[in-house]
Structure formats: C-alpha cells, structure tokens
Design a protein around this motif. Structure first.
Motif, PDB file in Angstrom:
ATOM      1  N   ILE A 252       0.856  -1.199   0.000  1.00  0.00           N
ATOM      2  CA  ILE A 252       0.000   0.000   0.000  1.00  0.00           C
ATOM      3  C   ILE A 252       0.888   1.244   0.000  1.00  0.00           C
ATOM      4  CG2 ILE A 252      -1.677   1.357   1.342  1.00  0.00           C
ATOM      5  CD1 ILE A 252      -2.994  -1.227   2.193  1.00  0.00           C
ATOM      6  N   GLU A 253       1.905   1.213   0.806  1.00  0.00           N
ATOM      7  CA  GLU A 253       2.816   2.379   0.889  1.00  0.00           C
ATOM      8  C   GLU A 253       3.374   2.741  -0.497  1.00  0.00           C
ATOM      9  OE1 GLU A 253       4.758   3.432   4.113  1.00  0.00           O
ATOM     10  OE2 GLU A 253       6.046   4.831   3.023  1.00  0.00           O
ATOM     11  N   GLY A 254       3.883   1.725  -1.209  1.00  0.00           N
ATOM     12  CA  GLY A 254       4.475   1.968  -2.528  1.00  0.00           C
ATOM     13  C   GLY A 254       3.471   2.619  -3.473  1.00  0.00           C
ATOM     14  N   HIS A 255       2.270   2.055  -3.543  1.00  0.00           N
ATOM     15  CA  HIS A 255       1.271   2.590  -4.477  1.00  0.00           C
ATOM     16  C   HIS A 255       0.731   3.940  -4.020  1.00  0.00           C
ATOM     17  CE1 HIS A 255       1.344  -0.798  -7.070  1.00  0.00           C
ATOM     18  NE2 HIS A 255       1.032  -1.639  -6.118  1.00  0.00           N
ATOM     19  N   TYR A 256       0.559   4.086  -2.709  1.00  0.00           N
ATOM     20  CA  TYR A 256       0.011   5.342  -2.188  1.00  0.00           C
ATOM     21  C   TYR A 256       0.959   6.507  -2.484  1.00  0.00           C
ATOM     22  CZ  TYR A 256      -1.954   8.748   1.076  1.00  0.00           C
ATOM     23  OH  TYR A 256      -2.498   9.879   1.629  1.00  0.00           O
ATOM     24  N   ARG A 257       2.247   6.258  -2.312  1.00  0.00           N
ATOM     25  CA  ARG A 257       3.221   7.325  -2.579  1.00  0.00           C
ATOM     26  C   ARG A 257       3.140   7.777  -4.044  1.00  0.00           C
ATOM     27  NH1 ARG A 257       6.801   8.863   1.224  1.00  0.00           N
ATOM     28  NH2 ARG A 257       7.036   7.511   3.039  1.00  0.00           N
ATOM     29  N   LYS A 258       2.995   6.778  -4.955  1.00  0.00           N
ATOM     30  CA  LYS A 258       2.895   7.138  -6.379  1.00  0.00           C
ATOM     31  C   LYS A 258       1.605   7.904  -6.639  1.00  0.00           C
ATOM     32  CE  LYS A 258       5.602   3.401  -8.244  1.00  0.00           C
ATOM     33  NZ  LYS A 258       5.458   2.034  -8.659  1.00  0.00           N
ATOM     34  N   LEU A 259       0.537   7.426  -5.996  1.00  0.00           N
ATOM     35  CA  LEU A 259      -0.764   8.057  -6.198  1.00  0.00           C
ATOM     36  C   LEU A 259      -0.741   9.520  -5.792  1.00  0.00           C
ATOM     37  CD1 LEU A 259      -3.741   7.418  -6.855  1.00  0.00           C
ATOM     38  CD2 LEU A 259      -4.100   7.062  -4.434  1.00  0.00           C
ATOM     39  N   ILE A 260      -0.174   9.817  -4.612  1.00  0.00           N
ATOM     40  CA  ILE A 260      -0.197  11.224  -4.194  1.00  0.00           C
ATOM     41  C   ILE A 260       0.809  12.063  -4.980  1.00  0.00           C
ATOM     42  CG2 ILE A 260      -1.298  11.015  -1.928  1.00  0.00           C
ATOM     43  CD1 ILE A 260       1.347  10.840  -0.631  1.00  0.00           C
ATOM     44  N   ALA A 261       1.732  11.373  -5.651  1.00  0.00           N
ATOM     45  CA  ALA A 261       2.647  12.127  -6.524  1.00  0.00           C
ATOM     46  C   ALA A 261       1.999  12.342  -7.895  1.00  0.00           C
ATOM     47  CB  ALA A 261       3.965  11.367  -6.658  1.00  0.00           C
ATOM     48  N   GLY A 262       0.756  11.876  -8.061  1.00  0.00           N
ATOM     49  CA  GLY A 262       0.018  12.126  -9.295  1.00  0.00           C
ATOM     50  C   GLY A 262       0.145  11.022 -10.334  1.00  0.00           C
ATOM     51  N   ASP A 263       0.760   9.915  -9.970  1.00  0.00           N
ATOM     52  CA  ASP A 263       0.960   8.841 -10.938  1.00  0.00           C
ATOM     53  C   ASP A 263      -0.045   7.704 -10.687  1.00  0.00           C
ATOM     54  OD1 ASP A 263       1.822   6.789 -12.512  1.00  0.00           O
ATOM     55  OD2 ASP A 263       3.815   6.604 -11.608  1.00  0.00           O
ATOM     56  N   PHE A 264      -1.086   7.658 -11.508  1.00  0.00           N
ATOM     57  CA  PHE A 264      -2.132   6.651 -11.318  1.00  0.00           C
ATOM     58  C   PHE A 264      -2.087   5.592 -12.418  1.00  0.00           C
ATOM     59  CE2 PHE A 264      -6.842   5.566 -11.669  1.00  0.00           C
ATOM     60  CZ  PHE A 264      -6.866   4.787 -10.524  1.00  0.00           C
ATOM     61  N   LYS A 265      -1.229   5.811 -13.429  1.00  0.00           N
ATOM     62  CA  LYS A 265      -1.202   4.948 -14.614  1.00  0.00           C
ATOM     63  C   LYS A 265      -0.916   3.489 -14.274  1.00  0.00           C
ATOM     64  CE  LYS A 265      -0.529   7.041 -19.029  1.00  0.00           C
ATOM     65  NZ  LYS A 265      -0.197   8.474 -18.917  1.00  0.00           N
ATOM     66  N   GLU A 266       0.192   3.265 -13.537  1.00  0.00           N
ATOM     67  CA  GLU A 266       0.616   1.895 -13.246  1.00  0.00           C
ATOM     68  C   GLU A 266      -0.453   1.180 -12.416  1.00  0.00           C
ATOM     69  OE1 GLU A 266       4.201   1.577 -10.917  1.00  0.00           O
ATOM     70  OE2 GLU A 266       3.833  -0.566 -10.637  1.00  0.00           O
ATOM     71  N   LEU A 267      -0.983   1.921 -11.445  1.00  0.00           N
ATOM     72  CA  LEU A 267      -1.992   1.342 -10.572  1.00  0.00           C
ATOM     73  C   LEU A 267      -3.231   0.947 -11.384  1.00  0.00           C
ATOM     74  CD1 LEU A 267      -2.268   0.923  -7.482  1.00  0.00           C
ATOM     75  CD2 LEU A 267      -3.711   2.940  -7.502  1.00  0.00           C
TER      76      LEU A 267
END
Ligand code: BTN
Length: 325
Positions: A252-267
């Motif tokens: 969750i930490e890994g994906h959440y960090r990307k999400l709040i950095a604006g990167d939703f593509k990979e998820l």
C-alpha cells in the motif's frame, strides 16, 4: 492494547537475527548490557506471551516461533521509516477498527496510523452490512490517510488497497485473487476480503480517509458467511497473519506514494489485470438505481464506466457489481 517492553523487542530482534541458530546468554547479556539473569527473566516473559524460545545450558537460546497474534512491536519492527504504519495499535477486541480510526482522525492523529484488532464485535461492511470478524482468524485493520485529493478521487484509494492486497497474496502464494469492483477480493466466485473506505470531508476537500481492510485468513468453514472463503481453506495451510499484514502495508505504501505524486497509470493497469472486468457484461446497483451493460474500465479518478444497451455511457462511483456473464 497489546505492547511489549523495548528491551524485549531488542532481545527478540537478536534471537530472530540468529536465523535458527543458538545464541548464548553471555552474548545477549553483553549486547543488551544487562545481566544473564535479567535475560532469563525477559525470555520467560516472552514465552508467557506465546513466543517459542528454547533454552539449553550449553548452547544458549534459540528462536523457534512467534505467537499467532498481531503485536505492534513485531509489525513496527518490520516497517521502519514507513509512512503507512508509522504508528501501530493492536487491540484484543474492538467494535470496529474503522470506527476508532475515524475517531482518532477527528482528534488529529497523523497520516499512516494503522489500527488492528484480533476481533471486531461490530465489524462494518459496505452499504450498512456487517463484517464477520472471528477472533484471531483474520486481518481486520484500518489505515488513516490525509491525501490532498478531491472527493471524486476517493475510489483511487480503495483501488490502491485492492491492488496491494492482490499483489501481496500473489507473492505469498499461488492463489489467483481477483477484484470485483470496487472493493471485493475474490478467489473464484467466493469472497476472501473486502475494503471499506470512509472519510470526513469539508466542501470538496478531504480532511481524512480511513481505509478498512478485512481478510479471511485462517477462518474455518463454519466461521465464514455464505459465499465467503479463507486463505487457509484455499491453500490448506495456516497463514502467518503478521507476515501478511506487513506485506500488504508495504505494498500500500508503494502505491500510495505514487498516487499522491500524481501517478495513477501503473496502478490503473494493475487494477485492470486483477479485475478482468473490462468488456464483461455487468449489472451495477448504486444508490441512485440499477444499470446494466458492458464494463468499459476505470477512468483516471478510479470510477467505473459502463456502456448501457441504449449506448449511454454511465460513470459509477460506488455501488455493487454483479458479473452477468
Ligand atoms: C465489505 O466488503 O463490505 C467491506 C468490509 C470491510 C471490513 C473491514 S475489517 C476492518 C475494518 N473495520 C471495519 O469495521 N470494517 C473494515
């Protein structure tokens, strides 16, 4: 609440790091700067807490296993310098971890607070349902988050947790877990886990979100509601709940960090691969009614799009989905 003394946490770390080998009382006493009889006292107290540690006069102590309990120090020790799990609380029994996390959110607790319970007496499911939470058999936990997202982006948080759980389970077993939008985790057609995201917001600004996760881990068939299954039932082995919790929190930490950095593509593409929903005929029951059609996939906010038979494309933010065929 369950806690352990700092010294016992250090002692455990030394015993575990010996990776199955013995470690002498002398060495432990030097490393921890306490007497050998104090070491013995702490070993006894760890044994009382359920740790299996052998002691032999010539060879010393040997770590044999941890109790089947969720302990904050054990969890925290495996998640140093992490945002998710920066504060961990474990309870023997709670009405609902989501309820407490929301309350602590209102009182200003920091982002990343994670609350576990061995059992819940009023475990909450989505849409006012309850969540069966038998003692010591599952993972029931809630994470407090304070993302700078707008309300319509909340589904992304639920999707983050769903993908993280699928990945964690995929790495720890060869189970094929899939996601039924937005928050059901299935093995075949049976439910192995669920996510309940609740929040407090002011106009369009999120004040805090609580992501509540329930997973049926070691429950037997009689402890499971109809249509549900557990990891133990599927894999025919008992699972280490602590190890699973750590893996999920890391993901969750890994994906959440990307999400709040604006990167939703990979998820989003990972989500598609676990959900197998796109192109399927589904029926969605939402708060405003029912619609049936072909699932088109999720958009950049994590919302589901359906093409109805009249050609109309409808955006669904929350509701219940049934795969029609
Ligand atoms: C659902 O599928 O309906 C969602 C279930 C969510 C259950 C979890 S268990 C931990 C957390 N605390 C609660 O009261 N509910 C969530």
């Amino acid at each position: 609440m369950m806690t352990q003394s700092k010294l016992e946490t250090k002692l455990l770390r030394l015993l575990r790091n010996a990776r199955g080998l013995h470690i002498s009382g002398e060495e432990l006493s030097q490393k921890l700067n306490i007497t050998r009889s104090a070491i013995w006292k702490h070993i006894e107290s760890l044994r009382e807490a359920g740790y299996r540690i052998s002691a032999s006069p010539h060879r010393g102590y040997q770590f044999l296993g941890a109790p089947d309990r969720l302990l904050p120090d054990e969890l925290k020790d495996a998640l140093p310098n992490k945002l998710i799990g920066r504060q961990i609380l474990c309870f023997e029994s709670l009405d609902s971890t989501n309820r407490l996390a929301l309350e602590m959110g209102a009182k200003g607790s920091p982002e990343g607070l994670t609350i576990f319970a061995e059992e819940q007496t009023k475990g909450r499911g989505r849409l006012g349902r309850s969540w069966a939470s038998p003692k010591g058999k599952g993972l029931y936990f809630s994470i407090l988050l304070r993302p700078l997202l707008q309300i319509h982006q909340i589904p992304k948080i639920t999707l983050t947790a769903a993908v993280a759980i699928c990945q964690a389970l995929g790495e720890m077993s060869d189970l094929k877990v899939s996601i039924r939008w937005p928050n059901d985790l299935l093995v075949g057609q049976r439910k192995i886990g669920g996510i309940l995201t609740e929040m407090n917001a002011e106009s369009d600004r999120i004040l805090y979100i609580v992501v509540g996760i329930g997973i049926n881990v070691n429950s037997g068939p009689r402890q499971l509601p109809e249509g549900a299954t557990s990891l133990k039932e599927q894999t025919r082995k008992a699972w280490d709940r602590c190890a699973l919790a750590i893996k999920i929190l890391e993901k969750i930490e890994g994906h959440y960090r990307k999400l709040i950095a604006g990167d939703f593509k990979e998820l989003a593409s990972l989500w598609e691969s676990y959900s197998l929903i796109s192109g399927r005929r589904i029926s969605a029951t939402t708060l405003v009614g029912k619609c049936e059609g072909t699932a088109l996939g999720i958009d950049e906010d994590g919302a589901l799009w359906i093409r109805e038979d009249n050609g109309l494309q409808t955006k669904v933010l929350s509701g219940d989905i049934v795969h029609v065929r």
